[in-house]
Design an enzyme around this catalytic site. Structure first.
Site, PDB file in Angstrom:
ATOM      1  N   THR A  61       0.823  -1.209   0.000  1.00 55.86           N
ATOM      2  CA  THR A  61       0.000   0.000   0.000  1.00 55.86           C
ATOM      3  C   THR A  61       0.861   1.265   0.000  1.00 55.86           C
ATOM      4  OG1 THR A  61      -1.719  -1.182   1.189  1.00 55.86           O
ATOM      5  CG2 THR A  61      -1.760   1.220   1.373  1.00 55.86           C
ATOM      6  N   PHE A 108       0.821   2.242   5.917  1.00 56.45           N
ATOM      7  CA  PHE A 108       0.026   1.273   6.695  1.00 56.45           C
ATOM      8  C   PHE A 108       0.697  -0.106   6.749  1.00 56.45           C
ATOM      9  CE2 PHE A 108      -3.835   3.816   5.022  1.00 56.45           C
ATOM     10  CZ  PHE A 108      -3.767   4.697   6.087  1.00 56.45           C
ATOM     11  N   ASP A 110      -4.240 -13.874  -0.955  1.00 58.10           N
ATOM     12  CA  ASP A 110      -5.201 -14.992  -0.889  1.00 58.10           C
ATOM     13  C   ASP A 110      -5.054 -15.721   0.451  1.00 58.10           C
ATOM     14  OD1 ASP A 110      -6.242 -14.520  -3.392  1.00 58.10           O
ATOM     15  OD2 ASP A 110      -5.127 -16.121  -4.391  1.00 58.10           O
ATOM     16  N   ARG A 137      -5.888 -13.468   3.513  1.00 60.61           N
ATOM     17  CA  ARG A 137      -7.322 -13.230   3.778  1.00 60.61           C
ATOM     18  C   ARG A 137      -7.940 -14.366   4.587  1.00 60.61           C
ATOM     19  NH1 ARG A 137      -7.886 -10.412  -2.209  1.00 60.61           N
ATOM     20  NH2 ARG A 137      -7.081  -8.410  -1.486  1.00 60.61           N
ATOM     21  N   ARG A 139     -25.305 -11.263  35.348  1.00 58.80           N
ATOM     22  CA  ARG A 139     -25.991  -9.982  35.568  1.00 58.80           C
ATOM     23  C   ARG A 139     -27.490 -10.202  35.812  1.00 58.80           C
ATOM     24  NH1 ARG A 139     -25.591  -4.478  36.670  1.00 58.80           N
ATOM     25  NH2 ARG A 139     -26.980  -3.272  35.329  1.00 58.80           N
ATOM     26  N   GLN A 167     -23.541  -4.301  23.549  1.00 62.59           N
ATOM     27  CA  GLN A 167     -24.960  -4.045  23.847  1.00 62.59           C
ATOM     28  C   GLN A 167     -25.426  -4.892  25.037  1.00 62.59           C
ATOM     29  OE1 GLN A 167     -26.356  -1.645  22.217  1.00 62.59           O
ATOM     30  NE2 GLN A 167     -28.402  -1.766  23.107  1.00 62.59           N
ATOM     31  N   GLU A 207      -6.042  -5.818   4.228  1.00 64.73           N
ATOM     32  CA  GLU A 207      -5.884  -6.950   3.294  1.00 64.73           C
ATOM     33  C   GLU A 207      -7.062  -7.038   2.324  1.00 64.73           C
ATOM     34  OE1 GLU A 207      -3.925 -10.467   4.557  1.00 64.73           O
ATOM     35  OE2 GLU A 207      -2.783  -9.406   6.091  1.00 64.73           O
TER      36      GLU A 207
HETATM   37  N1  CAA Z   1      -3.566 -14.810  -7.579  1.00 63.25           N
HETATM   38  C1  CAA Z   1      -2.668 -14.747  -8.601  1.00 63.25           C
HETATM   39  N2  CAA Z   1      -2.750 -13.812  -9.567  1.00 63.25           N
HETATM   40  C2  CAA Z   1      -3.765 -12.923  -9.496  1.00 63.25           C
HETATM   41  C3  CAA Z   1      -4.715 -12.940  -8.454  1.00 63.25           C
HETATM   42  C4  CAA Z   1      -4.588 -13.932  -7.472  1.00 63.25           C
HETATM   43  N3  CAA Z   1      -5.447 -14.005  -6.449  1.00 63.25           N
HETATM   44  N4  CAA Z   1      -5.594 -11.931  -8.648  1.00 63.25           N
HETATM   45  C5  CAA Z   1      -5.224 -11.293  -9.776  1.00 63.25           C
HETATM   46  N5  CAA Z   1      -4.122 -11.892 -10.280  1.00 63.25           N
HETATM   47  C6  CAA Z   1      -3.416 -11.541 -11.512  1.00 63.25           C
HETATM   48  C7  CAA Z   1      -4.354 -11.715 -12.705  1.00 63.25           C
HETATM   49  O1  CAA Z   1      -4.322 -13.054 -13.195  1.00 63.25           O
HETATM   50  C8  CAA Z   1      -3.763 -10.748 -13.692  1.00 63.25           C
HETATM   51  O2  CAA Z   1      -2.616 -11.295 -14.284  1.00 63.25           O
HETATM   52  P1  CAA Z   1      -2.506 -11.549 -15.895  1.00 63.25           P
HETATM   53  O3  CAA Z   1      -2.716 -10.202 -16.551  1.00 63.25           O
HETATM   54  O4  CAA Z   1      -1.145 -12.097 -16.068  1.00 63.25           O
HETATM   55  O5  CAA Z   1      -3.601 -12.496 -16.240  1.00 63.25           O
HETATM   56  C9  CAA Z   1      -3.285  -9.621 -12.794  1.00 63.25           C
HETATM   57  O6  CAA Z   1      -3.103 -10.169 -11.506  1.00 63.25           O
HETATM   58  C10 CAA Z   1      -4.223  -8.450 -12.743  1.00 63.25           C
HETATM   59  O7  CAA Z   1      -5.492  -8.912 -12.332  1.00 63.25           O
HETATM   60  P2  CAA Z   1      -6.753  -7.941 -12.332  1.00 63.25           P
HETATM   61  O8  CAA Z   1      -6.889  -7.310 -13.693  1.00 63.25           O
HETATM   62  O9  CAA Z   1      -7.906  -8.688 -11.770  1.00 63.25           O
HETATM   63  O10 CAA Z   1      -6.242  -6.802 -11.318  1.00 63.25           O
HETATM   64  P3  CAA Z   1      -6.907  -5.432 -10.893  1.00 63.25           P
HETATM   65  O11 CAA Z   1      -5.934  -4.357 -11.046  1.00 63.25           O
HETATM   66  O12 CAA Z   1      -8.256  -5.294 -11.504  1.00 63.25           O
HETATM   67  O13 CAA Z   1      -7.070  -5.612  -9.291  1.00 63.25           O
HETATM   68  C11 CAA Z   1      -7.982  -6.376  -7.213  1.00 63.25           C
HETATM   69  C12 CAA Z   1      -7.668  -6.677  -8.720  1.00 63.25           C
HETATM   70  C13 CAA Z   1      -8.599  -7.654  -6.710  1.00 63.25           C
HETATM   71  C14 CAA Z   1      -8.929  -5.227  -7.038  1.00 63.25           C
HETATM   72  C15 CAA Z   1      -6.638  -6.114  -6.477  1.00 63.25           C
HETATM   73  O14 CAA Z   1      -6.093  -4.875  -6.896  1.00 63.25           O
HETATM   74  C16 CAA Z   1      -6.783  -6.107  -4.967  1.00 63.25           C
HETATM   75  O15 CAA Z   1      -6.825  -7.170  -4.335  1.00 63.25           O
HETATM   76  N6  CAA Z   1      -6.826  -4.902  -4.325  1.00 63.25           N
HETATM   77  C17 CAA Z   1      -6.810  -4.791  -2.868  1.00 63.25           C
HETATM   78  C18 CAA Z   1      -5.397  -4.684  -2.385  1.00 63.25           C
HETATM   79  C19 CAA Z   1      -5.268  -5.069  -0.928  1.00 63.25           C
HETATM   80  O16 CAA Z   1      -5.840  -6.044  -0.452  1.00 63.25           O
HETATM   81  N7  CAA Z   1      -4.437  -4.326  -0.209  1.00 63.25           N
HETATM   82  C20 CAA Z   1      -4.137  -4.614   1.163  1.00 63.25           C
HETATM   83  C21 CAA Z   1      -2.665  -4.491   1.376  1.00 63.25           C
HETATM   84  S1  CAA Z   1      -1.943  -5.299   2.715  1.00 63.25           S
HETATM   85  C22 CAA Z   1      -2.476  -4.563   4.141  1.00 63.25           C
HETATM   86  O17 CAA Z   1      -3.628  -4.348   4.284  1.00 63.25           O
HETATM   87  C23 CAA Z   1      -1.540  -4.204   5.253  1.00 63.25           C
HETATM   88  C24 CAA Z   1      -0.568  -5.184   5.725  1.00 63.25           C
HETATM   89  O18 CAA Z   1       0.405  -4.842   6.405  1.00 63.25           O
HETATM   90  C25 CAA Z   1      -0.750  -6.606   5.445  1.00 63.25           C
END
Ligand code: CAA
Length: 384
Positions: free
Chosen positions: A126, A156, A240, A243, A268, A336, A363
């Site tokens: 992020t 973050f 994946d 989550r 209570r 509540q 995530e």
């Molecule tokens: N596994 C493997 N590859 C994947 C995948 C998965 N689950 N999901 C997508 N891909 C690949 C696709 O196959 C595609 O590849 P190709 O072009 O080679 O086929 C590529 O990624 C792009 O896929 P999309 O076009 O579907 O991607 P998008 O830009 O539309 O975004 C999204 C998809 C699901 C919205 C993604 O951007 C997403 O998950 N966003 C949320 C991000 C997130 O969860 N951030 C949290 C960060 S971590 C945190 O919170 C803090 C910490 O400290 C942990």
């Protein structure tokens, strides 16, 4: 319970439950107040094998399956959600990414130290202007001989301050959209790698969340994870698994809030009887229990699919979506049921409520999970 857990899974669950009860839970309220990082507890968790649960034995880990891992994570979350998120990011995201995409040399160099808890991992994806849409990130990595030079800011980052190693994504080719993003393993102490602003959060206060700043940070090319351009795939694959971990955290906190609410309702008295005798509360208790059970099954089902080597992206998002929304309802109801006492710091339910709030956000927000789930359904339906 639909799932028949193996003797080994039950043994791990019982061992971690006892550890969580005796070691993790007692200081959780105080750590929430002081924001003290649970470093000593994590050290003990390393000794117990909880920081390399899914790392194979040959790299110093436990070689446990994902089901055992989520059961353990859920027990830690029951005791302290802030400790659980550190465990979750370290195991599900960082260790798993190195295990899956790392070279043999990287696995040998990092995994044993991570499994023992000598170094805790963090994950920098992020950025200030790229949260739900990480393809828009602007951190850049430019090749310079045997190094990459990184510039940019990550936001973050869970355990940003207290981690010894971070997996950071950066653009190696601006023109290639997600295929121009690469992932790097950066060790603390690398010149130009700076821990920036630390957030003052509503919940999970004992876990640090920080900016990570890269200023002409020279990272050895040997620390590129996978190949150039693999960074987005690595992040999505890691999320994946992550989550399912958030589902496990949700189940653990929900069970803690539920147990506290039931205990309180049985003690209570109002209107001359225990409040648990009132049908209004009995129905709430039944709904809470049913929702926790449903979330547990979704969590176990996604974990089992991962263990069987099946594609589990949609199921991980379903488990995360349902469980994180569930724990927000359950913790609100637990308050509540406590009435005015639930609104005070004398009762843990107010902390559970604050801790759970971020579960529908980090995530991947609930809205992002719905995008992932609906994409899978609609893509499948287009198949001949
Ligand atoms: N596994 C493997 N590859 C994947 C995948 C998965 N689950 N999901 C997508 N891909 C690949 C696709 O196959 C595609 O590849 P190709 O072009 O080679 O086929 C590529 O990624 C792009 O896929 P999309 O076009 O579907 O991607 P998008 O830009 O539309 O975004 C999204 C998809 C699901 C919205 C993604 O951007 C997403 O998950 N966003 C949320 C991000 C997130 O969860 N951030 C949290 C960060 S971590 C945190 O919170 C803090 C910490 O400290 C942990």
């Amino acid at each position: 319970m639909l799932f028949k857990l193996t003797d080994e899974q039950l043994m791990i669950q019982a061992m971690v439950r006892e550890f969580s009860h005796k070691v993790v839970a007692p200081g959780a309220r105080e750590r929430d107040r002081t924001k003290e990082f649970p470093g000593d507890i994590l050290k003990q968790m390393g000794e117990l094998g909880l920081l390399g649960m899914m790392i194979p034995d040959k790299y110093g880990g436990e070689g446990a399956d994902t089901i055992s891992y989520v059961l353990a994570l859920s027990e830690i979350a029951y005791g302290c959600a802030a400790t659980a998120v550190v465990m979750s990011v370290h195991n599900s995201i960082v260790c798993e990414s190195i295990l899956r995409f790392g070279s043999e040399e990287q696995k040998q160099r990092f995994l044993p130290r991570m499994a023992s808890g000598e170094i805790i991992g963090s994950f920098g994806l992020t950025e200030p202007d790229a949260g739900s849409d990480p393809v828009r990130q602007v951190t850049a990595a430019v090749r310079d001989g045997g190094h990459y030079i990184l510039n940019g800011t990550k936001r973050f980052t869970t355990t940003g301050k207290n981690s010894g190693l971070t997996i950071v994504t950066a653009k190696t080719d601006e023109s290639l959209r997600h295929k121009g993003i690469s992932a790097f393993i950066v060790e603390k102490g690398t010149p130009g790698f700076i821990v920036g602003h630390e957030e003052d959060k509503m919940g999970l206060r004992a876990s640090d969340t920080t900016d990570l700043i890269f200023e002409n940070c020279r990272v050895p090319a040997a620390n590129l994870l996978g190949n150039e351009g693999d960074g987005f795939k690595i992040a999505m694959t890691a999320l994946d698994g992550g989550r399912i971990g958030i589902a496990a955290q949700s189940v653990g906190v929900a069970r803690a809030a539920f147990d506290a609410a039931v205990k309180y309702a049985k003690k209570r008295e109002q209107f001359g009887q225990k409040i648990s005798k009132f049908q209004g509360l009995r129905w709430i208790i039944a709904d809470m229990a049913t929702e926790i059970e449903a979330a547990t099954q979704l969590m176990l089902s996604a974990a089992a699919m991962k263990d069987r080597g099946e594609k589990f992206t949609a199921q991980a998002s379903m488990a995360k979506l349902f469980a994180s929304e569930m724990v927000n309802r359950v913790t609100a109801r637990a308050i509540q049921m406590h009435g005015g006492y639930g609104f005070t710091k004398d009762y843990d339910v107010e902390r559970f409520y604050r801790d759970a709030r971020v579960f529908t956000i980090y995530e991947g927000t609930s809205e992002i999970q719905r995008i992932v789930i609906s994409n899978h359904i609609l893509k499948d339906k287009r198949k001949p």
